[in-house]
Design an enzyme around this catalytic site. Sequence first.
Site, short mmCIF file in Angstrom:
data_model
loop_
_atom_site.label_atom_id
_atom_site.label_comp_id
_atom_site.label_asym_id
_atom_site.label_seq_id
_atom_site.Cartn_x
_atom_site.Cartn_y
_atom_site.Cartn_z
N ALA A 1 53.97 9.43 1.04
CA ALA A 1 53.83 10.54 0.09
C ALA A 1 54.83 10.38 -1.05
CB ALA A 1 54.02 11.88 0.79
N ASP A 2 54.49 10.97 -2.17
CA ASP A 2 55.40 11.00 -3.31
C ASP A 2 55.17 12.30 -4.07
OD1 ASP A 2 57.34 8.98 -4.67
OD2 ASP A 2 56.29 9.93 -6.33
#
Length: 214
Positions: A87-88
């Site tokens: 995730a970012d």
Amino acid sequence: MPGIWCRDWNVASPLFTLKHGISLVLASGSPRRKEFLESWGIPFTCRPVAGEPDPVAGESAAAFVSRCAEYKLAHGQQGPCELVIAADTVVALDDKIMGKPCDENEALSMLMSLSGHVHQVMTATSISFPDKTVASTCSVCHVHMPDWDRETLRAYVATGESMDKAGAYAIQGKGAFLIDRIDGSWSTVVGLPVSWLARELAAKGMLYPAQSSC
């Protein structure tokens, strides 16, 4: 595979359990993302990915953050029977990406820009299942920040909390007072859209309620 083992949260009543024989890998070193998985009561390994892409000219914030999550997933060194989550998160104002400030002056400048406006926090998440199929999403939350005076924002920056946060604030920390309301998932702002994640894992038979047998 290299990684940092994160202990089972050792809760009295775990919320979820993983499918037997599956190992969960979080391709991130984010303390907030780790806390979300720990709260579920499931074991997992942290395997942070070094570096990430830079934005390219004309690229939207949503496209950029999605590309970053895909990069982390691709470099997560997936092994047999591993389920990898990457995730970012980015903060954007009028589609301009606001990263982590390099110093207190830049942190104050960022907060002054956000003050009195609605900005977006976007968290892109990609999952690689053991069969190598992939599921991805980009969750967007609209965040309303009232108009704060410069001295209040300066006092917040002086706490030091701004320095490792995109957009120069942490809604789950001292910076909670800065935000009037949000339209969207609170967990998206913190760094992981946990409702979407739980549904995707359950739909693929990777995650079960702890009291169910798998």
